[in-house]
Design a protein around this motif. Sequence first.
Motif, mmCIF file in Angstrom:
data_model
loop_
_atom_site.group_PDB
_atom_site.id
_atom_site.type_symbol
_atom_site.label_atom_id
_atom_site.label_comp_id
_atom_site.label_asym_id
_atom_site.label_seq_id
_atom_site.Cartn_x
_atom_site.Cartn_y
_atom_site.Cartn_z
ATOM 1 N N VAL A 1 -3.861 -8.647 -1.132
ATOM 2 C CA VAL A 1 -3.836 -8.007 0.027
ATOM 3 C C VAL A 1 -5.032 -7.344 -0.080
ATOM 4 O O VAL A 1 -5.764 -7.182 1.091
ATOM 5 C CB VAL A 1 -2.576 -6.882 0.030
ATOM 6 C CG1 VAL A 1 -2.972 -5.611 1.052
ATOM 7 C CG2 VAL A 1 -1.635 -7.622 0.421
ATOM 8 N N THR B 1 3.665 8.683 4.906
ATOM 9 C CA THR B 1 2.437 7.900 5.103
ATOM 10 C C THR B 1 3.030 6.823 6.337
ATOM 11 O O THR B 1 2.165 5.753 6.679
ATOM 12 C CB THR B 1 2.359 6.892 3.864
ATOM 13 O OG1 THR B 1 3.532 6.343 3.674
ATOM 14 C CG2 THR B 1 2.088 7.883 2.518
ATOM 15 N N HIS C 1 -5.181 1.961 2.023
ATOM 16 C CA HIS C 1 -4.474 2.184 3.507
ATOM 17 C C HIS C 1 -3.473 3.414 3.275
ATOM 18 O O HIS C 1 -2.507 3.384 2.686
ATOM 19 C CB HIS C 1 -4.109 1.133 4.146
ATOM 20 C CG HIS C 1 -4.947 0.152 4.829
ATOM 21 N ND1 HIS C 1 -4.783 -0.231 5.977
ATOM 22 C CD2 HIS C 1 -6.226 -0.077 4.190
ATOM 23 C CE1 HIS C 1 -5.932 -1.076 6.155
ATOM 24 N NE2 HIS C 1 -6.890 -0.726 5.133
ATOM 25 N N GLU D 1 2.088 4.041 -0.925
ATOM 26 C CA GLU D 1 3.009 3.732 -2.144
ATOM 27 C C GLU D 1 2.787 2.730 -2.868
ATOM 28 O O GLU D 1 3.241 2.953 -4.233
ATOM 29 C CB GLU D 1 4.494 3.816 -1.614
ATOM 30 C CG GLU D 1 5.226 5.184 -1.082
ATOM 31 C CD GLU D 1 4.771 5.290 0.419
ATOM 32 O OE1 GLU D 1 5.263 6.279 0.997
ATOM 33 O OE2 GLU D 1 3.914 4.429 0.927
ATOM 34 N N ASP D 2 2.228 1.500 -2.451
ATOM 35 C CA ASP D 2 1.558 0.401 -3.080
ATOM 36 C C ASP D 2 0.468 0.430 -3.523
ATOM 37 O O ASP D 2 0.036 0.358 -4.867
ATOM 38 C CB ASP D 2 1.957 -0.868 -2.351
ATOM 39 C CG ASP D 2 3.460 -1.198 -1.930
ATOM 40 O OD1 ASP D 2 4.507 -0.833 -3.036
ATOM 41 O OD2 ASP D 2 3.676 -1.566 -0.990
ATOM 42 N N ASP D 3 -0.537 1.067 -2.739
ATOM 43 C CA ASP D 3 -1.831 1.173 -2.999
ATOM 44 C C ASP D 3 -2.315 2.194 -4.175
ATOM 45 O O ASP D 3 -3.072 1.979 -4.874
ATOM 46 C CB ASP D 3 -2.769 1.570 -1.872
ATOM 47 C CG ASP D 3 -2.704 0.403 -0.694
ATOM 48 O OD1 ASP D 3 -2.063 -0.718 -0.923
ATOM 49 O OD2 ASP D 3 -3.069 0.493 0.626
ATOM 50 N N GLU E 1 -0.952 4.257 5.154
ATOM 51 C CA GLU E 1 0.142 3.451 5.503
ATOM 52 C C GLU E 1 0.777 2.818 4.389
ATOM 53 O O GLU E 1 2.229 2.577 4.600
ATOM 54 C CB GLU E 1 0.039 2.586 6.708
ATOM 55 C CG GLU E 1 -0.390 3.234 8.087
ATOM 56 C CD GLU E 1 -2.227 3.604 8.058
ATOM 57 O OE1 GLU E 1 -2.429 4.113 8.929
ATOM 58 O OE2 GLU E 1 -2.671 2.973 7.236
ATOM 59 N N THR E 2 0.303 2.264 3.448
ATOM 60 C CA THR E 2 0.975 1.574 2.387
ATOM 61 C C THR E 2 0.670 2.153 1.094
ATOM 62 O O THR E 2 0.357 1.645 -0.082
ATOM 63 C CB THR E 2 0.289 0.161 2.506
ATOM 64 O OG1 THR E 2 -1.289 0.107 2.106
ATOM 65 C CG2 THR E 2 0.768 -0.640 3.457
ATOM 66 N N ARG F 1 -6.876 5.476 7.268
ATOM 67 C CA ARG F 1 -5.604 5.392 8.076
ATOM 68 C C ARG F 1 -5.988 5.129 9.648
ATOM 69 O O ARG F 1 -7.016 4.936 9.990
ATOM 70 C CB ARG F 1 -4.561 6.704 8.061
ATOM 71 C CG ARG F 1 -5.365 7.889 8.602
ATOM 72 C CD ARG F 1 -4.726 9.313 8.406
ATOM 73 N NE ARG F 1 -3.380 9.373 8.966
ATOM 74 C CZ ARG F 1 -2.787 10.428 8.876
ATOM 75 N NH1 ARG F 1 -3.360 11.737 8.458
ATOM 76 N NH2 ARG F 1 -1.352 10.528 9.367
ATOM 77 N N GLN G 1 -0.195 -7.902 -4.092
ATOM 78 C CA GLN G 1 -0.930 -6.530 -4.105
ATOM 79 C C GLN G 1 -2.495 -7.147 -4.119
ATOM 80 O O GLN G 1 -3.478 -6.604 -3.530
ATOM 81 C CB GLN G 1 -0.877 -5.556 -5.241
ATOM 82 C CG GLN G 1 0.541 -4.803 -4.844
ATOM 83 C CD GLN G 1 0.316 -3.704 -3.950
ATOM 84 O OE1 GLN G 1 -0.615 -3.176 -3.994
ATOM 85 N NE2 GLN G 1 1.051 -4.021 -2.743
#
Length: 364
Positions: free
Chosen positions: A88, A321, A290, A295-297, A292-293, A197, A85
């Motif tokens: 990234v 997302t 982002h 859930e992790d961000d 689109e990510t 996004r 993470q």
Amino acid sequence: WLMSDNMHHQWLLLAACFWVIFMFMVASKFITLTFKDPDGYGAKQEPLILTAVTKVEEVRGPEEKHWPEDFQSPGKAFSGNLIRQHLVHMERLELLRNVCRDTALRNLSHTAVSKFVLDRIFVCDKHKILFCQTPKVGNTQWKKVLIVLNGAFSSIEEIPENIVHDHEKNGLPRLSSFTDAEIKKRLNLYFKFFIVRDPFERLISAFKDKFVHNPRFEPWYRHEIAPGIIRKYRKNRTETRGLQFEDFVRYLGDPNHRWLDVQFGDHIIHWVTYVELCAPCEITYSVIGHHETLEDDAPYILKAAGIDHLVSYPTIPPGITVYNKTKVERYFSGISKRDIRRLYARFEGDFKLFGYREPDFLLN
């Protein structure tokens, strides 16, 4: 038998050496990205322009203390997911810095830190956090997080929906409400983040939300803004339907769109560029999430800001997302290539700064 045993030990030793070398390379990459000067591109930038056209002083170092121990202790055992993470997000900031240096894109990547930008940034002094609002990217949920952190409500579930966007009652001060000296201090020392996004998908979301469904009952979009766009950009004057997506695209891609923007006022924040909203090449952001990510961000941002033990990001509905390529292609299928290229030309800075690919339908 002895020879076989020796060869077995040699293979084990060789494998161990390769593993050590691999871990050293990962650690080197991590350390390089973690401690690289985040302001390296800023030396030749224009001065930041605040409400009184003052310059933000370069202050480095103090922001590091705001990051939690997991991100700071070189001797601490990092989990594999945390390392991934962190890499990234460091790579995202590296891309941002590189694009900010690109003189060919300067007009699309740089903007003054004006009152318009400062109005978009919400402040949590208690935990030293700044959040730049980028509408149509799930910002309502982040506002709820900050409202709880500021103490207006004890939990996200307690916040009435009509309070979230009522800036007189939600306890979220804007950065523009402070003096120039206070603004400079917060910009230099606080943890700063915003969310992006895919730029075209965001425009579709803005169009649907404001001109099709309008769930917040904001009549000015349909009764004032839509007619203004139709009068200027509709080709078929006998067409009596409400605002169509192609009208919207033609307006956004017009190099002379600003004369209408002035009439529309702050309502344009739902479709102006991330550059115009948050000045990412002028303000040194700590993290860029982002959609689109998310859930992790989202958990990463809470941890990086040191508030993960105080509040959680609201539950994300499944699939919300995910980038919907089919939807984007369907919306743009009836738009002329000329109008799409003009639209992309305006939002190219957003695509390049945040690593979004040019749409396939522009390449065909």
